[in-house]
Design a protein around this motif. Structure first.
Motif, PDB file in Angstrom:
ATOM      1  N   MET A   1       0.845  -1.186   0.000  1.00  0.00           N
ATOM      2  CA  MET A   1       0.000   0.000   0.000  1.00  0.00           C
ATOM      3  C   MET A   1       0.883   1.239   0.000  1.00  0.00           C
ATOM      4  O   MET A   1       1.879   1.292   0.679  1.00  0.00           O
ATOM      5  N   ILE A   2       0.494   2.213  -0.767  1.00  0.00           N
ATOM      6  CA  ILE A   2       1.236   3.467  -0.859  1.00  0.00           C
ATOM      7  C   ILE A   2       0.844   4.341   0.321  1.00  0.00           C
ATOM      8  O   ILE A   2      -0.319   4.433   0.689  1.00  0.00           O
ATOM      9  N   GLY A   3       1.817   4.993   0.917  1.00  0.00           N
ATOM     10  CA  GLY A   3       1.563   5.809   2.101  1.00  0.00           C
ATOM     11  C   GLY A   3       1.141   7.223   1.765  1.00  0.00           C
ATOM     12  O   GLY A   3       1.352   7.703   0.650  1.00  0.00           O
ATOM     13  N   PRO A   4       0.539   7.928   2.725  1.00  0.00           N
ATOM     14  CA  PRO A   4       0.043   9.279   2.484  1.00  0.00           C
ATOM     15  C   PRO A   4       1.138  10.303   2.205  1.00  0.00           C
ATOM     16  O   PRO A   4       0.864  11.373   1.700  1.00  0.00           O
ATOM     17  N   SER A   5       2.395   9.970   2.513  1.00  0.00           N
ATOM     18  CA  SER A   5       3.469  10.937   2.259  1.00  0.00           C
ATOM     19  C   SER A   5       3.898  10.960   0.792  1.00  0.00           C
ATOM     20  O   SER A   5       4.620  11.846   0.378  1.00  0.00           O
ATOM     21  N   ILE A  60      -7.457  12.396 -21.530  1.00  0.00           N
ATOM     22  CA  ILE A  60      -7.094  11.462 -20.462  1.00  0.00           C
ATOM     23  C   ILE A  60      -6.230  12.194 -19.446  1.00  0.00           C
ATOM     24  O   ILE A  60      -5.284  12.893 -19.806  1.00  0.00           O
ATOM     25  N   TYR A  61      -6.580  12.016 -18.182  1.00  0.00           N
ATOM     26  CA  TYR A  61      -5.780  12.534 -17.077  1.00  0.00           C
ATOM     27  C   TYR A  61      -5.259  11.345 -16.288  1.00  0.00           C
ATOM     28  O   TYR A  61      -5.860  10.270 -16.283  1.00  0.00           O
ATOM     29  N   GLY A  62      -4.150  11.552 -15.612  1.00  0.00           N
ATOM     30  CA  GLY A  62      -3.576  10.473 -14.837  1.00  0.00           C
ATOM     31  C   GLY A  62      -2.966  10.953 -13.540  1.00  0.00           C
ATOM     32  O   GLY A  62      -2.703  12.140 -13.354  1.00  0.00           O
ATOM     33  N   ALA A  63      -2.762  10.002 -12.654  1.00  0.00           N
ATOM     34  CA  ALA A  63      -2.068  10.239 -11.391  1.00  0.00           C
ATOM     35  C   ALA A  63      -0.735   9.506 -11.486  1.00  0.00           C
ATOM     36  O   ALA A  63      -0.698   8.287 -11.671  1.00  0.00           O
ATOM     37  N   PHE A  64       0.336  10.263 -11.386  1.00  0.00           N
ATOM     38  CA  PHE A  64       1.692   9.741 -11.542  1.00  0.00           C
ATOM     39  C   PHE A  64       2.436   9.784 -10.225  1.00  0.00           C
ATOM     40  O   PHE A  64       2.310  10.732  -9.458  1.00  0.00           O
ATOM     41  N   LEU A  65       3.224   8.754  -9.993  1.00  0.00           N
ATOM     42  CA  LEU A  65       4.274   8.764  -8.980  1.00  0.00           C
ATOM     43  C   LEU A  65       5.554   8.614  -9.780  1.00  0.00           C
ATOM     44  O   LEU A  65       5.746   7.602 -10.462  1.00  0.00           O
ATOM     45  N   GLY A  66       6.382   9.625  -9.748  1.00  0.00           N
ATOM     46  CA  GLY A  66       7.549   9.617 -10.618  1.00  0.00           C
ATOM     47  C   GLY A  66       7.069   9.607 -12.052  1.00  0.00           C
ATOM     48  O   GLY A  66       6.210  10.407 -12.435  1.00  0.00           O
ATOM     49  N   GLN A  67       7.581   8.683 -12.841  1.00  0.00           N
ATOM     50  CA  GLN A  67       7.219   8.601 -14.255  1.00  0.00           C
ATOM     51  C   GLN A  67       6.155   7.554 -14.526  1.00  0.00           C
ATOM     52  O   GLN A  67       5.807   7.326 -15.685  1.00  0.00           O
ATOM     53  N   GLU A  68       5.631   6.923 -13.481  1.00  0.00           N
ATOM     54  CA  GLU A  68       4.680   5.828 -13.681  1.00  0.00           C
ATOM     55  C   GLU A  68       3.258   6.262 -13.359  1.00  0.00           C
ATOM     56  O   GLU A  68       3.007   6.935 -12.374  1.00  0.00           O
ATOM     57  N   LEU A  69       2.334   5.835 -14.203  1.00  0.00           N
ATOM     58  CA  LEU A  69       0.912   6.145 -14.091  1.00  0.00           C
ATOM     59  C   LEU A  69       0.205   5.056 -13.286  1.00  0.00           C
ATOM     60  O   LEU A  69       0.368   3.872 -13.582  1.00  0.00           O
ATOM     61  N   TYR A  70      -0.589   5.456 -12.264  1.00  0.00           N
ATOM     62  CA  TYR A  70      -1.280   4.486 -11.415  1.00  0.00           C
ATOM     63  C   TYR A  70      -2.793   4.673 -11.354  1.00  0.00           C
ATOM     64  O   TYR A  70      -3.492   3.840 -10.797  1.00  0.00           O
ATOM     65  N   ALA A  71      -3.292   5.759 -11.909  1.00  0.00           N
ATOM     66  CA  ALA A  71      -4.737   5.984 -11.964  1.00  0.00           C
ATOM     67  C   ALA A  71      -5.019   6.832 -13.189  1.00  0.00           C
ATOM     68  O   ALA A  71      -4.201   7.666 -13.579  1.00  0.00           O
ATOM     69  N   HIS A  96      -3.240   1.860  -4.975  1.00  0.00           N
ATOM     70  CA  HIS A  96      -3.202   3.320  -4.987  1.00  0.00           C
ATOM     71  C   HIS A  96      -4.563   3.945  -4.656  1.00  0.00           C
ATOM     72  O   HIS A  96      -4.753   5.147  -4.827  1.00  0.00           O
ATOM     73  N   ARG A  97      -5.464   3.128  -4.161  1.00  0.00           N
ATOM     74  CA  ARG A  97      -6.785   3.634  -3.782  1.00  0.00           C
ATOM     75  C   ARG A  97      -6.721   4.312  -2.413  1.00  0.00           C
ATOM     76  O   ARG A  97      -5.778   4.148  -1.664  1.00  0.00           O
ATOM     77  N   HIS A  98      -7.757   5.076  -2.124  1.00  0.00           N
ATOM     78  CA  HIS A  98      -7.907   5.774  -0.837  1.00  0.00           C
ATOM     79  C   HIS A  98      -6.830   6.832  -0.623  1.00  0.00           C
ATOM     80  O   HIS A  98      -6.406   7.081   0.496  1.00  0.00           O
ATOM     81  N   GLN A  99      -6.395   7.430  -1.725  1.00  0.00           N
ATOM     82  CA  GLN A  99      -5.393   8.497  -1.681  1.00  0.00           C
ATOM     83  C   GLN A  99      -5.983   9.817  -2.185  1.00  0.00           C
ATOM     84  O   GLN A  99      -5.259  10.791  -2.344  1.00  0.00           O
TER      85      GLN A  99
END
Length: 186
Positions: A1-5, A60-71, A96-99
């Protein structure tokens, strides 16, 4: 699970990011695939879909962490370009849910619809997809339940100078970020 930080970047996808969109779709678990596409879909289907997703009239819109798309969230004209009806479709990878990604993506989708003179934004999901229905209701969607599905409708406000300016500013920074991310990866 990805953390809130962890810091996600919400931004528009550009054609040079087709591979990131494809990887995201292929990582979706079977239930998420079913909820997103309304039926079970194969990797072959997702590969073909990723190739056609950027057709005219689709944003299309996305949520990225670094260069990777997760949503991802898509705004698709329901018939032809210039139509005043569109569909909003979302996919968030399980870890990546609940973020707050759905809400952040929904804000961008509604603004894009507003600026394209969409007068009715549809959300179609499975009856049991309660998180999607909850997201829609948070943004004023009214749902009607049919056999196996729920249809939500949102009426975006008319475009304003501020909404047009805001999207243009986001597009500029989104494009620069996409090019920099792409350059780092290649």
């Amino acid at each position: 699970m990805i953390g809130p930080s962890d810091s996600y970047r919400i931004r528009k996808l550009w054609s040079l990011e087709a591979a990131a969109f494809r990887r995201h779709l292929l990582r979706l678990d079977p239930e998420t695939r079913q909820f997103r596409f309304g039926t079970a879909v194969s990797d072959n289907f997702l590969n073909a879909y990723a190739d056609t997703a950027r057709r005219t009239g689709t944003v299309i819109y996305g949520a990225f962490l670094g260069q990777e798309l997760y949503a991802s969230a898509e705004l698709r004209a329901l018939h032809v370009m210039g139509d005043e009806l569109a569909e909003a479709a979302f996919a968030v990878e399980t870890a990546h849910r609940h973020q707050g990604l759905g809400s952040a993506l929904m804000r961008r989708i509604i603004t894009a619809a507003q600026n394209r003179r969409i007068h009715q934004l549809h959300m179609i999901c499975a009856r049991e997809n309660h998180p999607m229905q909850q997201l829609g209701r948070k943004f004023g969607a009214h749902f009607t339940l049919g056999q196996g599905e729920a249809l939500g409708e949102i009426a975006p406000d008319p475009a304003t100078a501020f909404s047009l300016w805001g999207e243009a500013m986001h597009d500029t920074t989104d494009f620069v970020t996409a090019v920099l991310d792409w350059s780092r990866a290649n």
